[in-house]
Design a protein around this motif. Sequence first.
Motif, mmCIF file in Angstrom:
data_model
loop_
_atom_site.group_PDB
_atom_site.id
_atom_site.type_symbol
_atom_site.label_atom_id
_atom_site.label_comp_id
_atom_site.label_asym_id
_atom_site.label_seq_id
_atom_site.Cartn_x
_atom_site.Cartn_y
_atom_site.Cartn_z
ATOM 1 N N LEU A 127 0.825 -1.208 0.000
ATOM 2 C CA LEU A 127 0.000 0.000 0.000
ATOM 3 C C LEU A 127 0.860 1.260 0.000
ATOM 4 O O LEU A 127 0.643 2.165 -0.806
ATOM 5 C CB LEU A 127 -0.943 0.004 1.212
ATOM 6 C CG LEU A 127 -1.843 1.220 1.343
ATOM 7 C CD1 LEU A 127 -2.816 1.298 0.177
ATOM 8 C CD2 LEU A 127 -2.604 1.178 2.658
ATOM 9 N N PHE A 128 1.839 1.340 0.893
ATOM 10 C CA PHE A 128 2.681 2.530 0.959
ATOM 11 C C PHE A 128 3.464 2.730 -0.330
ATOM 12 O O PHE A 128 3.526 3.833 -0.875
ATOM 13 C CB PHE A 128 3.654 2.445 2.151
ATOM 14 C CG PHE A 128 3.083 2.994 3.412
ATOM 15 C CD1 PHE A 128 3.365 4.282 3.807
ATOM 16 C CD2 PHE A 128 2.259 2.219 4.213
ATOM 17 C CE1 PHE A 128 2.840 4.799 4.974
ATOM 18 C CE2 PHE A 128 1.724 2.722 5.377
ATOM 19 C CZ PHE A 128 2.021 4.015 5.764
ATOM 20 N N PHE A 129 4.069 1.661 -0.840
ATOM 21 C CA PHE A 129 4.865 1.788 -2.051
ATOM 22 C C PHE A 129 3.983 2.137 -3.246
ATOM 23 O O PHE A 129 4.309 3.028 -4.035
ATOM 24 C CB PHE A 129 5.634 0.491 -2.333
ATOM 25 C CG PHE A 129 6.553 0.606 -3.520
ATOM 26 C CD1 PHE A 129 7.748 1.286 -3.411
ATOM 27 C CD2 PHE A 129 6.207 0.048 -4.742
ATOM 28 C CE1 PHE A 129 8.594 1.414 -4.506
ATOM 29 C CE2 PHE A 129 7.038 0.173 -5.835
ATOM 30 C CZ PHE A 129 8.241 0.849 -5.715
ATOM 31 N N GLY A 130 2.854 1.467 -3.361
ATOM 32 C CA GLY A 130 1.948 1.739 -4.476
ATOM 33 C C GLY A 130 1.414 3.157 -4.452
ATOM 34 O O GLY A 130 1.355 3.834 -5.494
ATOM 35 N N MET A 131 1.018 3.645 -3.294
ATOM 36 C CA MET A 131 0.500 5.013 -3.195
ATOM 37 C C MET A 131 1.591 6.038 -3.499
ATOM 38 O O MET A 131 1.339 7.044 -4.174
ATOM 39 C CB MET A 131 -0.077 5.285 -1.807
ATOM 40 C CG MET A 131 -1.408 4.656 -1.567
ATOM 41 S SD MET A 131 -2.675 5.363 -2.634
ATOM 42 C CE MET A 131 -4.092 4.495 -2.014
ATOM 43 N N ALA A 132 2.788 5.801 -3.012
ATOM 44 C CA ALA A 132 3.879 6.734 -3.295
ATOM 45 C C ALA A 132 4.125 6.832 -4.794
ATOM 46 O O ALA A 132 4.265 7.933 -5.347
ATOM 47 C CB ALA A 132 5.155 6.293 -2.576
ATOM 48 N N ARG A 133 4.137 5.712 -5.460
ATOM 49 C CA ARG A 133 4.376 5.721 -6.913
ATOM 50 C C ARG A 133 3.191 6.322 -7.666
ATOM 51 O O ARG A 133 3.369 7.074 -8.625
ATOM 52 C CB ARG A 133 4.663 4.309 -7.420
ATOM 53 C CG ARG A 133 5.851 3.623 -6.746
ATOM 54 C CD ARG A 133 7.093 4.456 -6.694
ATOM 55 N NE ARG A 133 7.747 4.460 -7.982
ATOM 56 C CZ ARG A 133 8.861 5.103 -8.251
ATOM 57 N NH1 ARG A 133 9.449 5.810 -7.324
ATOM 58 N NH2 ARG A 133 9.391 5.065 -9.438
ATOM 59 N N LEU A 134 1.975 5.992 -7.239
ATOM 60 C CA LEU A 134 0.788 6.554 -7.892
ATOM 61 C C LEU A 134 0.735 8.067 -7.772
ATOM 62 O O LEU A 134 0.300 8.763 -8.695
ATOM 63 C CB LEU A 134 -0.485 5.982 -7.261
ATOM 64 C CG LEU A 134 -1.047 4.717 -7.853
ATOM 65 C CD1 LEU A 134 -2.207 4.222 -7.008
ATOM 66 C CD2 LEU A 134 -1.502 4.928 -9.280
ATOM 67 N N LEU A 135 1.163 8.583 -6.627
ATOM 68 C CA LEU A 135 1.092 10.020 -6.391
ATOM 69 C C LEU A 135 2.303 10.771 -6.927
ATOM 70 O O LEU A 135 2.443 11.969 -6.696
ATOM 71 C CB LEU A 135 0.894 10.295 -4.898
ATOM 72 C CG LEU A 135 -0.430 9.750 -4.340
ATOM 73 C CD1 LEU A 135 -0.513 9.958 -2.843
ATOM 74 C CD2 LEU A 135 -1.617 10.384 -5.044
ATOM 75 N N SER A 137 5.837 10.040 -6.742
ATOM 76 C CA SER A 137 7.158 10.068 -6.132
ATOM 77 C C SER A 137 8.184 9.538 -7.122
ATOM 78 O O SER A 137 7.952 8.563 -7.832
ATOM 79 C CB SER A 137 7.177 9.220 -4.865
ATOM 80 O OG SER A 137 8.484 9.190 -4.336
ATOM 81 N N ARG A 138 9.338 10.174 -7.165
ATOM 82 C CA ARG A 138 10.391 9.778 -8.098
ATOM 83 C C ARG A 138 11.637 9.257 -7.361
ATOM 84 O O ARG A 138 12.691 9.150 -7.937
ATOM 85 C CB ARG A 138 10.776 10.959 -8.971
ATOM 86 C CG ARG A 138 9.605 11.573 -9.694
ATOM 87 C CD ARG A 138 9.973 11.998 -11.078
ATOM 88 N NE ARG A 138 8.965 12.778 -11.751
ATOM 89 C CZ ARG A 138 7.808 12.338 -12.213
ATOM 90 N NH1 ARG A 138 7.478 11.098 -12.011
ATOM 91 N NH2 ARG A 138 6.970 13.123 -12.837
ATOM 92 N N HIS A 139 11.485 8.980 -6.077
ATOM 93 C CA HIS A 139 12.623 8.534 -5.268
ATOM 94 C C HIS A 139 12.428 7.069 -4.888
ATOM 95 O O HIS A 139 11.876 6.761 -3.833
ATOM 96 C CB HIS A 139 12.750 9.401 -4.012
ATOM 97 C CG HIS A 139 12.874 10.856 -4.309
ATOM 98 N ND1 HIS A 139 14.046 11.434 -4.706
ATOM 99 C CD2 HIS A 139 11.949 11.853 -4.303
ATOM 100 C CE1 HIS A 139 13.848 12.728 -4.919
ATOM 101 N NE2 HIS A 139 12.579 12.997 -4.682
ATOM 102 N N LEU A 140 12.896 6.187 -5.722
ATOM 103 C CA LEU A 140 12.664 4.756 -5.554
ATOM 104 C C LEU A 140 13.215 4.237 -4.228
ATOM 105 O O LEU A 140 12.519 3.531 -3.500
ATOM 106 C CB LEU A 140 13.265 3.977 -6.726
ATOM 107 C CG LEU A 140 13.054 2.474 -6.695
ATOM 108 C CD1 LEU A 140 11.566 2.156 -6.778
ATOM 109 C CD2 LEU A 140 13.809 1.800 -7.817
ATOM 110 N N VAL A 141 14.456 4.588 -3.902
ATOM 111 C CA VAL A 141 15.074 4.059 -2.682
ATOM 112 C C VAL A 141 14.312 4.547 -1.449
ATOM 113 O O VAL A 141 13.998 3.763 -0.547
ATOM 114 C CB VAL A 141 16.569 4.461 -2.615
ATOM 115 C CG1 VAL A 141 17.179 4.058 -1.278
ATOM 116 C CG2 VAL A 141 17.333 3.846 -3.769
ATOM 117 N N ARG A 142 13.989 5.837 -1.404
ATOM 118 C CA ARG A 142 13.244 6.375 -0.270
ATOM 119 C C ARG A 142 11.867 5.725 -0.171
ATOM 120 O O ARG A 142 11.395 5.404 0.915
ATOM 121 C CB ARG A 142 13.104 7.886 -0.384
ATOM 122 C CG ARG A 142 12.381 8.488 0.799
ATOM 123 C CD ARG A 142 12.265 9.978 0.714
ATOM 124 N NE ARG A 142 11.509 10.338 -0.475
ATOM 125 C CZ ARG A 142 11.422 11.558 -0.970
ATOM 126 N NH1 ARG A 142 12.084 12.538 -0.391
ATOM 127 N NH2 ARG A 142 10.701 11.815 -2.037
#
Length: 171
Positions: A127-135, A137-142
Amino acid sequence: MALTELSDTETRPAQRAGLSEYVVVVVLAVMGVVVLVEAQGVHRALAGDNPVSPRAVPYVVGVLLLVVAVLLALDIARGGRGEAEAGEDVDLSHSTDWLTLAAAIVLFVACGQLIPVIGFPVSGVLLFFGMARLLGSRHLVRDVVVSLVVPVAAFLLFTQGLGVYLPAGPQ
């Protein structure tokens, strides 16, 4: 400047608020009444020997909701208006991205349904990773680090700290 040269908004007193602003007042008042009515159903036996019963918090919340509703209604009646969102990171010229919103809803529902199957920690990471990418975010490691740390920390806080056991995964 002569009175005839003024625009309509400068010569008229503040317009009365529209119906939509009073909808918030009604919703707050209804919520306050519902909380107060439902607080009646809380059994005093749950309190044990404590002088403050479990009804105290719902009563306070219900009364505060009603007070806020009355204060908001008074503010609206006196011409108070909510300001348009002027956040520094909000571009008001763009409309809602319905595809991203739909994807976020699907991800949220899917992760909720996956909790019993794969457990809270793994579902939370997704959920956290998917939402970050959907919204955007361009910082993969973070994104990966935060997606691992936050759900696992929440899981440990609830299970070890509070004694509320969340599904850990398939048994």
